[in-house]
Design a protein around this motif. Sequence first.
Motif, mmCIF file in Angstrom:
data_model
loop_
_atom_site.group_PDB
_atom_site.id
_atom_site.type_symbol
_atom_site.label_atom_id
_atom_site.label_comp_id
_atom_site.label_asym_id
_atom_site.label_seq_id
_atom_site.Cartn_x
_atom_site.Cartn_y
_atom_site.Cartn_z
ATOM 1 N N CYS A 156 0.843 -1.200 0.000
ATOM 2 C CA CYS A 156 0.000 0.000 0.000
ATOM 3 C C CYS A 156 0.879 1.250 0.000
ATOM 4 O O CYS A 156 0.393 2.372 0.068
ATOM 5 C CB CYS A 156 -0.965 -0.002 1.185
ATOM 6 S SG CYS A 156 -2.384 1.087 0.923
ATOM 7 N N HIS A 158 3.047 2.286 2.300
ATOM 8 C CA HIS A 158 3.284 2.970 3.572
ATOM 9 C C HIS A 158 4.785 3.152 3.839
ATOM 10 O O HIS A 158 5.181 4.047 4.589
ATOM 11 C CB HIS A 158 2.598 2.220 4.725
ATOM 12 C CG HIS A 158 1.097 2.144 4.586
ATOM 13 N ND1 HIS A 158 0.275 1.595 5.519
ATOM 14 C CD2 HIS A 158 0.270 2.575 3.592
ATOM 15 C CE1 HIS A 158 -0.999 1.668 5.119
ATOM 16 N NE2 HIS A 158 -1.013 2.251 3.938
ATOM 17 N N GLU A 202 -2.530 1.094 10.075
ATOM 18 C CA GLU A 202 -3.640 1.743 9.371
ATOM 19 C C GLU A 202 -4.567 0.711 8.746
ATOM 20 O O GLU A 202 -5.768 0.929 8.632
ATOM 21 C CB GLU A 202 -3.105 2.689 8.281
ATOM 22 C CG GLU A 202 -4.172 3.540 7.613
ATOM 23 C CD GLU A 202 -5.021 2.789 6.601
ATOM 24 O OE1 GLU A 202 -6.243 3.043 6.536
ATOM 25 O OE2 GLU A 202 -4.491 1.933 5.881
ATOM 26 N N GLU A 203 -3.983 -0.432 8.333
ATOM 27 C CA GLU A 203 -4.756 -1.429 7.573
ATOM 28 C C GLU A 203 -5.677 -2.270 8.450
ATOM 29 O O GLU A 203 -6.315 -3.187 7.951
ATOM 30 C CB GLU A 203 -3.804 -2.376 6.816
ATOM 31 C CG GLU A 203 -2.869 -1.699 5.828
ATOM 32 C CD GLU A 203 -3.552 -1.292 4.525
ATOM 33 O OE1 GLU A 203 -4.767 -1.504 4.392
ATOM 34 O OE2 GLU A 203 -2.859 -0.741 3.658
ATOM 35 N N HIS A 206 -2.280 -2.573 -2.988
ATOM 36 C CA HIS A 206 -2.755 -3.858 -2.438
ATOM 37 C C HIS A 206 -2.570 -5.012 -3.432
ATOM 38 O O HIS A 206 -3.021 -6.127 -3.160
ATOM 39 C CB HIS A 206 -4.219 -3.807 -1.967
ATOM 40 C CG HIS A 206 -4.390 -3.058 -0.679
ATOM 41 N ND1 HIS A 206 -5.276 -3.441 0.312
ATOM 42 C CD2 HIS A 206 -3.776 -1.953 -0.204
ATOM 43 C CE1 HIS A 206 -5.201 -2.594 1.328
ATOM 44 N NE2 HIS A 206 -4.297 -1.669 1.026
HETATM 45 ZN ZN ZN Z 1 -4.011 0.034 2.093
#
Ligand code: ZN
Length: 392
Positions: free
Chosen positions: A102, A104, A137-138, A365
Amino acid sequence: MPSLLEEVKRLEPRIIEIRRTIHQKPELAYHETATGALVARELRALGIEVKTRVGGTGVVGVLRTGKKGRVVALRADMDALPLQENVDVEFRSKRKGVMHACGHDTHVAMLLGAAMLLVKHRRDLSGDVKFLFQPAEEEGGRGGAKPMIEAGAMEDPHVDNVFGLHISADFPSGSFGVRGGPFMARPDSLLIRVIGRGGHGAAPHKTVDPVYVAAQVTIALQGVSSRMVNPIKPFVISICSIHGGTKDNIIPDEVVLEGTMRTLDSGTRDKAIRDIRQAVTSTCSAYGARCEIEFKKDPYPVTYNDERSAERVMKVLKGIRGTRTRVMDQRLGAEDVSRFLRKAPGVFYYLGTNNPAKGCAAPNHSSRFKVDEDVLKYGSVSLAAVTLEFSR
Ligand SMILES: [Zn+2]
Ligand SMILES: [Zn+2]
């Protein structure tokens, strides 16, 4: 602004190196210990005050200016995803089944880049700057923003404005996307238990078949979205998991459905929940089944970008040479940056990394998600420039 773009040139190799280091050792939600340690080390090396283990593995940095002006906070998330990387780069993930899919890793690197820039501009700031590196966060409802806020991340010094950005393969490399107002969804998770009465597959008339009823319920829910909720209002419901039964000739006692519902305003959400309860309950009772419907507590709130701040951010981004800025559509994805934005007005915006010529086209993703690293410098410059604008 020209000076930030000039200054970032020298920092760019370091920003990319940090990103690759994190990319090689991705860590799942609430396990971001090595990433957090790297962040703490980098911040301390810049002379920034550091607090670790904030709300789990979170790290908070405070750049003190000694002035009592506005406090701006910048947020990056640190967690990776349970996914086997399928990208052929020399810095690919060394952890089996874990990947920064993602982006991050880039958020952390870009925010550290912004910290490097802002340290040099300490004299241009009116107050302190906070750096929020959040875990998980996920994780849906268990996201890291909430425990960080509960641990006091938005106080001492009290944060006046908060900003963050997300990298995305949905937009061309080097383009920013911003939108004021309700911008991303509130994600409600729901679980529906369809309770029937099991028996032999050859004699369904002697049972109440929850598999058949669950199928009707799944279809009825799409009727809620197309026939019952105002079509002008963004709303989606998806049943993403159906579980029941053990064998081809046994009708089970119950089937469990799980899904997600996304809305952008509380009126639509409240009405949708009522409609869902009615549609599910009456569908079940039509076939003699019972049901239990649960909505998980405390989902992420709607991500709300303060309108006036969004206009100011847009102006700042438009001033970054080599990039383009557009107004984004609303999205039904969700982000727990929304919790920080509830505590202080601010803006969450996007930075595109889609560049098919460099093989960067697979979506976030995806196991083939690949970042165009040439955009990282723009992310750092944007965060620093926005901070300088709002620190005035
Ligand atoms: Zn994500
Ligand atoms: Zn993300």
